[in-house]
Scaffold this motif. Structure first.
Motif, PDB file in Angstrom:
ATOM      1  N   GLU A 133      34.599  31.309  42.242  1.00  0.00           N
ATOM      2  CA  GLU A 133      34.819  30.879  43.716  1.00  0.00           C
ATOM      3  C   GLU A 133      35.974  31.773  44.349  1.00  0.00           C
ATOM      4  OE1 GLU A 133      33.370  26.251  43.922  1.00  0.00           O
ATOM      5  OE2 GLU A 133      35.522  26.614  44.372  1.00  0.00           O
ATOM      6  N   ALA A 134      36.306  31.633  45.433  1.00  0.00           N
ATOM      7  CA  ALA A 134      37.316  32.623  46.053  1.00  0.00           C
ATOM      8  C   ALA A 134      38.652  31.862  45.393  1.00  0.00           C
ATOM      9  CB  ALA A 134      37.100  32.694  47.580  1.00  0.00           C
ATOM     10  N   GLY A 135      39.413  32.856  45.051  1.00  0.00           N
ATOM     11  CA  GLY A 135      40.636  32.485  44.650  1.00  0.00           C
ATOM     12  C   GLY A 135      40.757  32.144  43.061  1.00  0.00           C
ATOM     13  N   GLY A 136      39.725  32.316  42.624  1.00  0.00           N
ATOM     14  CA  GLY A 136      39.530  32.273  41.060  1.00  0.00           C
ATOM     15  C   GLY A 136      40.011  33.639  40.227  1.00  0.00           C
ATOM     16  N   SER A 137      39.837  33.527  38.984  1.00  0.00           N
ATOM     17  CA  SER A 137      39.857  34.548  38.286  1.00  0.00           C
ATOM     18  C   SER A 137      38.748  35.032  37.175  1.00  0.00           C
ATOM     19  CB  SER A 137      41.352  34.497  37.354  1.00  0.00           C
ATOM     20  OG  SER A 137      42.365  34.131  38.209  1.00  0.00           O
ATOM     21  N   LEU A 138      38.851  36.186  36.954  1.00  0.00           N
ATOM     22  CA  LEU A 138      37.814  36.578  35.832  1.00  0.00           C
ATOM     23  C   LEU A 138      38.557  37.787  35.128  1.00  0.00           C
ATOM     24  CD1 LEU A 138      34.314  37.046  37.491  1.00  0.00           C
ATOM     25  CD2 LEU A 138      34.963  35.334  35.465  1.00  0.00           C
ATOM     26  N   LYS A 141      38.531  37.556  46.117  1.00  0.00           N
ATOM     27  CA  LYS A 141      37.763  37.228  47.395  1.00  0.00           C
ATOM     28  C   LYS A 141      36.311  37.907  47.226  1.00  0.00           C
ATOM     29  CE  LYS A 141      42.473  39.152  49.083  1.00  0.00           C
ATOM     30  NZ  LYS A 141      42.855  39.704  47.732  1.00  0.00           N
ATOM     31  N   PRO A 142      35.607  37.566  48.250  1.00  0.00           N
ATOM     32  CA  PRO A 142      34.388  37.812  48.204  1.00  0.00           C
ATOM     33  C   PRO A 142      34.080  39.329  48.408  1.00  0.00           C
ATOM     34  CG  PRO A 142      34.684  36.057  49.856  1.00  0.00           C
ATOM     35  CD  PRO A 142      36.184  36.353  49.202  1.00  0.00           C
ATOM     36  N   GLU A 143      34.953  40.093  48.918  1.00  0.00           N
ATOM     37  CA  GLU A 143      34.961  41.494  49.024  1.00  0.00           C
ATOM     38  C   GLU A 143      35.128  42.126  47.628  1.00  0.00           C
ATOM     39  OE1 GLU A 143      36.908  39.562  50.916  1.00  0.00           O
ATOM     40  OE2 GLU A 143      38.749  40.301  51.460  1.00  0.00           O
ATOM     41  N   GLN A 149      28.185  42.247  36.393  1.00  0.00           N
ATOM     42  CA  GLN A 149      28.082  41.743  37.807  1.00  0.00           C
ATOM     43  C   GLN A 149      28.991  40.700  37.857  1.00  0.00           C
ATOM     44  OE1 GLN A 149      25.760  42.904  40.208  1.00  0.00           O
ATOM     45  NE2 GLN A 149      26.970  41.682  41.578  1.00  0.00           N
ATOM     46  N   VAL A 150      29.886  41.039  39.106  1.00  0.00           N
ATOM     47  CA  VAL A 150      30.863  39.822  39.490  1.00  0.00           C
ATOM     48  C   VAL A 150      30.429  39.418  40.863  1.00  0.00           C
ATOM     49  CG1 VAL A 150      33.234  39.481  40.345  1.00  0.00           C
ATOM     50  CG2 VAL A 150      32.615  40.894  38.309  1.00  0.00           C
ATOM     51  N   THR A 151      30.198  38.044  41.087  1.00  0.00           N
ATOM     52  CA  THR A 151      29.781  37.356  42.158  1.00  0.00           C
ATOM     53  C   THR A 151      31.238  36.482  42.659  1.00  0.00           C
ATOM     54  OG1 THR A 151      27.502  37.521  41.528  1.00  0.00           O
ATOM     55  CG2 THR A 151      28.232  35.933  43.364  1.00  0.00           C
TER      56      THR A 151
END
Length: 123
Positions: A13-18, A87-89, A118-120
């Motif tokens: 989700e937006a604001g999260g980390s990977l 962010k979504p972008e 892939q990152v969503t």
């Protein structure tokens, strides 16, 4: 033949980390520049971050500065991209890339590529 294998992609989700990791078949010492690129549908592949042992050090695209970090582990032969406040972008296919020597964060300088991760990012 140098091989790169990415892992760690997924959905967040937006604001999260990977954290993305790139396993390198050779020791990514200071004779190499290692980088991460990303590409989203309809857009050019763009450099996100790179790291080398030369005068350039770590480089980041302006859009991710302060948000992403790049690191490498010589012993584990990995290059990691830590992404935060996503962010979504930021969504897209992320590619690990390698080039010998100290090179700019531009696609044409890299001749070794991984298959991508892939990152969503959902809003």
């Amino acid at each position: 033949q140098v091989q790169l294998v990415e892992s760690g992609g997924g959905s967040v989700e937006a604001g999260g980390s990977l954290n993305l990791s790139c396993a390198v078949s050779v020791v990514p010492d200071n004779t190499w520049t290692m980088a991460w690129f990303r590409q989203s549908p309809g857009k050019e592949r763009e450099g996100v971050a790179s790291i080398d042992g030369g005068f350039r050090g770590a480089l980041f695209a302006g859009s991710v500065k302060g948000q992403f970090t790049i690191s490498k582990d010589i012993n584990k032969k990995t290059v990691d991209l830590q992404m935060s406040n996503l962010k979504p972008e930021d969504a897209g296919m992320y590619y690990c890339a390698a080039s010998q020597g100290s090179v700019p964060l531009l696609r044409r300088w890299y001749d070794i590529w991984g298959q991508g991760a892939q990152v969503t990012v959902s809003s």
